[in-house]
Design an enzyme around this catalytic site. Sequence first.
Site, mmCIF file in Angstrom:
data_model
loop_
_atom_site.group_PDB
_atom_site.id
_atom_site.type_symbol
_atom_site.label_atom_id
_atom_site.label_comp_id
_atom_site.label_asym_id
_atom_site.label_seq_id
_atom_site.Cartn_x
_atom_site.Cartn_y
_atom_site.Cartn_z
ATOM 1 N N GLU A 47 0.786 -1.116 -0.082
ATOM 2 C CA GLU A 47 -0.002 -0.054 0.087
ATOM 3 C C GLU A 47 0.836 1.384 -0.033
ATOM 4 O O GLU A 47 0.343 2.549 -0.160
ATOM 5 C CB GLU A 47 -0.804 0.150 1.071
ATOM 6 C CG GLU A 47 -2.130 -0.912 1.078
ATOM 7 C CD GLU A 47 -2.960 -1.101 2.371
ATOM 8 O OE1 GLU A 47 -2.646 -0.665 3.562
ATOM 9 O OE2 GLU A 47 -4.110 -1.746 2.026
ATOM 10 N N GLU A 51 7.411 -21.444 7.898
ATOM 11 C CA GLU A 51 7.607 -20.440 8.972
ATOM 12 C C GLU A 51 8.810 -21.131 9.865
ATOM 13 O O GLU A 51 9.309 -20.441 10.849
ATOM 14 C CB GLU A 51 6.231 -20.471 9.687
ATOM 15 C CG GLU A 51 5.997 -21.393 10.527
ATOM 16 C CD GLU A 51 4.728 -21.105 11.656
ATOM 17 O OE1 GLU A 51 4.919 -21.379 12.930
ATOM 18 O OE2 GLU A 51 3.670 -20.467 11.297
#
Length: 311
Positions: free
Chosen positions: A94, A125
């Site tokens: 963004e 992860e």
Amino acid sequence: MNSASRPRDLQSQLASLTTEAFRPELAEIDRLPTLDIARLMNGEDTAVPAAVAARLPEIAAAVDATAERMARGGRLIYAGAGTAGRLGVLDASECPPTFNTAPGQVVGLIAGGPRAMVASVEGAEDSRELAQADLAALAPTPDDTVVGVSASGRTPYALGAVEYARARGALTVGVSCNAGSALAAAAEHGIEVVVGPELLTGSTRLKAGTAQKLVLNMLSTITMIRLGKTYGNLMVDVRASNEKLRARSRRIVSLATGADDDEIERALAATGGEVKHAILVLLAGVDGPAAARLLEESGGHLRAALAATRP
């Protein structure tokens, strides 16, 4: 440690985390009316801003250190797994339309790569080495900031990213939701937003995810304010890449200058649609090339450029 003992060790680690704590008083939540569950969730969420507020000094210190480095050309790099990684990618994605950041200036790394944005990538992860490889591809420097994000504060991917970055002189920030986390200890700036146990045991996409989103909002937004990408609370570096943003650009120029529509259109045309430049044209009475030069000399800070045009 043998392979049989690893699951027991991890189970013991999780049991010690606030974010994983079981709440007996909610053991029959599934039997409640829907509206009562919604009220419970809403009540839980109200605690998140206060938990963030308790960490504002640490957030501000991380912002100032990040902005100092980005002013020298450094990057802001987020690294996380699962929800934490997705939030980092979201925040990074963004920044170009909101602040006209250059490609690669704000980066989101997620364990497992782009596919992990929409699907689970098993085992990603758990790999420090994967984080190190992902960061190595970016060749971090001392002007870069690497933010490891992990609700538990123990996720190997986030830890591996912070450790690799710190070893190469980059600024490191660790955002977690447990006190005394390994991630905060590994980073120069530890931000531990302790929101407490979740409504659903261990579902850290809830309060912990909300807390991380609020912190990342602050890290990027306030850093961009410090870099001069706003004028007051106006997004003067907005990139007008669609009709809505073009309309917003015109409105921002109007709010900043009070000029009429025709003046705004002429100023935007003279500056190639650059909002900040157009504002300077209108407020300082300079032409497009002069506005570009003044902003370059002021490091992109509109207030400083305006001040340079006044006696």
